[in-house]
Design an enzyme around this catalytic site. Structure first.
Site, PDB file in Angstrom:
ATOM      1  N   GLY A  54       0.771  -1.238   0.000  1.00 57.88           N
ATOM      2  CA  GLY A  54       0.000   0.000   0.000  1.00 57.88           C
ATOM      3  C   GLY A  54       0.802   1.287   0.000  1.00 57.88           C
ATOM      4  O   GLY A  54       0.367   2.287  -0.548  1.00 57.88           O
ATOM      5  N   GLU A 108       4.386   3.997   5.962  1.00 62.66           N
ATOM      6  CA  GLU A 108       3.171   3.176   5.905  1.00 62.66           C
ATOM      7  C   GLU A 108       2.031   4.006   5.326  1.00 62.66           C
ATOM      8  O   GLU A 108       1.969   5.224   5.516  1.00 62.66           O
ATOM      9  CB  GLU A 108       2.859   2.675   7.325  1.00 62.66           C
ATOM     10  N   ASP A 109       1.125   3.345   4.601  1.00 58.71           N
ATOM     11  CA  ASP A 109       0.024   4.076   3.980  1.00 58.71           C
ATOM     12  C   ASP A 109      -1.020   4.531   5.000  1.00 58.71           C
ATOM     13  O   ASP A 109      -1.485   5.659   4.960  1.00 58.71           O
ATOM     14  CB  ASP A 109      -0.639   3.242   2.866  1.00 58.71           C
ATOM     15  N   ASP A 112      -4.850   1.973  10.926  1.00 57.48           N
ATOM     16  CA  ASP A 112      -6.285   1.749  11.172  1.00 57.48           C
ATOM     17  C   ASP A 112      -6.417   1.182  12.590  1.00 57.48           C
ATOM     18  O   ASP A 112      -6.504   1.941  13.550  1.00 57.48           O
ATOM     19  CB  ASP A 112      -6.778   0.797  10.074  1.00 57.48           C
ATOM     20  N   LYS A 140      -6.394   6.814  11.176  1.00 57.25           N
ATOM     21  CA  LYS A 140      -7.803   6.800  11.599  1.00 57.25           C
ATOM     22  C   LYS A 140      -7.835   6.683  13.121  1.00 57.25           C
ATOM     23  O   LYS A 140      -7.892   5.570  13.655  1.00 57.25           O
ATOM     24  CB  LYS A 140      -8.525   5.591  10.996  1.00 57.25           C
ATOM     25  N   PHE A 162     -13.441   3.750   4.793  1.00 58.55           N
ATOM     26  CA  PHE A 162     -12.587   2.894   3.981  1.00 58.55           C
ATOM     27  C   PHE A 162     -12.124   3.680   2.751  1.00 58.55           C
ATOM     28  O   PHE A 162     -12.910   4.325   2.067  1.00 58.55           O
ATOM     29  CB  PHE A 162     -13.297   1.597   3.563  1.00 58.55           C
ATOM     30  N   ASP A 169      -5.791  -0.030  -1.719  1.00 56.34           N
ATOM     31  CA  ASP A 169      -6.623  -0.899  -2.550  1.00 56.34           C
ATOM     32  C   ASP A 169      -7.882  -1.378  -1.846  1.00 56.34           C
ATOM     33  O   ASP A 169      -7.973  -1.367  -0.626  1.00 56.34           O
ATOM     34  CB  ASP A 169      -5.819  -2.148  -2.926  1.00 56.34           C
ATOM     35  N   ARG A 175      -5.580   0.988  -6.699  1.00 56.60           N
ATOM     36  CA  ARG A 175      -4.336   1.604  -6.216  1.00 56.60           C
ATOM     37  C   ARG A 175      -3.848   2.735  -7.114  1.00 56.60           C
ATOM     38  O   ARG A 175      -3.120   3.607  -6.672  1.00 56.60           O
ATOM     39  CB  ARG A 175      -3.203   0.563  -6.145  1.00 56.60           C
TER      40      ARG A 175
HETATM   41  P1  IMP Z   1      -4.054  -1.912  10.766  1.00 56.53           P
HETATM   42  O1  IMP Z   1      -3.108  -3.046  11.121  1.00 56.53           O
HETATM   43  O2  IMP Z   1      -5.485  -2.250  11.145  1.00 56.53           O
HETATM   44  O3  IMP Z   1      -3.626  -0.578  11.304  1.00 56.53           O
HETATM   45  O4  IMP Z   1      -4.144  -1.841   9.229  1.00 56.53           O
HETATM   46  C1  IMP Z   1      -3.162  -1.418   8.470  1.00 56.53           C
HETATM   47  C2  IMP Z   1      -3.199  -2.004   7.088  1.00 56.53           C
HETATM   48  O5  IMP Z   1      -4.532  -2.327   6.636  1.00 56.53           O
HETATM   49  C3  IMP Z   1      -2.664  -0.964   6.172  1.00 56.53           C
HETATM   50  O6  IMP Z   1      -1.305  -1.199   5.939  1.00 56.53           O
HETATM   51  C4  IMP Z   1      -3.495  -1.116   4.920  1.00 56.53           C
HETATM   52  O7  IMP Z   1      -2.825  -1.949   4.020  1.00 56.53           O
HETATM   53  C5  IMP Z   1      -4.783  -1.773   5.358  1.00 56.53           C
HETATM   54  N1  IMP Z   1      -5.888  -0.771   5.474  1.00 56.53           N
HETATM   55  C6  IMP Z   1      -6.370  -0.211   6.607  1.00 56.53           C
HETATM   56  N2  IMP Z   1      -7.351   0.658   6.346  1.00 56.53           N
HETATM   57  C7  IMP Z   1      -7.498   0.659   4.998  1.00 56.53           C
HETATM   58  C8  IMP Z   1      -8.360   1.395   4.086  1.00 56.53           C
HETATM   59  O8  IMP Z   1      -9.202   2.245   4.462  1.00 56.53           O
HETATM   60  N3  IMP Z   1      -8.184   1.128   2.766  1.00 56.53           N
HETATM   61  C9  IMP Z   1      -7.283   0.223   2.299  1.00 56.53           C
HETATM   62  N4  IMP Z   1      -6.458  -0.468   3.111  1.00 56.53           N
HETATM   63  C10 IMP Z   1      -6.570  -0.259   4.437  1.00 56.53           C
HETATM   64 MG    MG Z   2      -0.409  -1.523   4.128  1.00 56.30          MG
END
Ligand code: IMP
Ligand code: MG
Length: 187
Positions: A54, A108-109, A112, A140, A162, A169, A175
């Site tokens: 991402g 990192e993108d 969440d 977020k 989202f 993606d 993407r």
């Molecule tokens: P986390 O571990 O829940 O913080 O999620 C992080 C990963 O989930 C990121 O590196 C993204 O690849 C993916 N992700 C989280 N939220 C989104 C979103 O809104 N759109 C797309 N990918 C997401």
């Molecule tokens: Mg990611």
């Protein structure tokens, strides 16, 4: 499957997304973050670590805006399936470079739940890095499950929508859109 519907609307798979952050606004924030990193890490020869897939587009723009001497590499993790986090974070492609005694900046993108960034920070500290920082495109705060999320440089704080585009993606599609889009029915 992805399709441009009109100037502010795209379709990815079965879902409609609306433009949320324009590329020109992303560029402006990246310039500001790069200035902070240049100032904070001058003389450190930091190692930037891109979290694939991402973050590759954000990383390409951010890295070219940074002017201090530095190096860059990649690692690949996976936690999402569709629009839901799976809770489990898998390492698909481990880091190859030594981080011993280095200043590392994780690119990192999106943060969440915060589980992915927490896991990679632990891994890199365990490998002997002297300082681990993070540069995040989107954060977020309302979805974050960890206390004091370790975010040093953040382009945008957003609600728990989202997101696709600019590297992000929905089931591997969407993407390539230059702008950032948010799921339309989550308004
Ligand atoms: P986390 O571990 O829940 O913080 O999620 C992080 C990963 O989930 C990121 O590196 C993204 O690849 C993916 N992700 C989280 N939220 C989104 C979103 O809104 N759109 C797309 N990918 C997401
Ligand atoms: Mg990611």
């Amino acid at each position: 499957m992805q399709k441009i519907i009109d100037e502010t609307t795209v379709q990815v798979g079965d879902k409609i997304f609306r433009r949320y952050i324009k590329k020109s606004d992303i560029d402006a924030r990246i310039t500001e973050i790069a200035t902070e990193i240049d100032r904070d890490l001058a003389g450190e020869n930091p190692l930037f670590v891109i979290i694939l897939n991402g973050a590759f587009i954000f990383a390409a723009d951010l890295y070219r805006a940074i002017t201090i001497p530095s190096e860059i590499t990649t690692t690949r993790l996976k936690s999402y399936s569709g629009t839901e986090t799976t809770g489990a974070v898998k390492t698909i492609m481990p880091l190859q470079e030594s981080v011993v005694d280095r200043t590392v900046v994780i690119i990192e993108d999106i943060v969440d739940s915060g589980l992915t960034i927490q896991k990679i920070i632990h891994q890199i500290k365990d490998l002997g890095a002297k300082d681990v920082r993070t540069a995040i495109l989107l954060f977020k705060p309302d979805s974050c499950q960890i206390e004091n999320p370790p975010i040093d440089y953040c382009a945008f704080k957003i609600p728990s929508k989202f997101i696709v585009g600019y590297g992000l993606d929905y089931d591997e599609a969407g993407r390539s859109f230059p702008d950032i889009y948010a799921l339309a029915d989550e308004d």
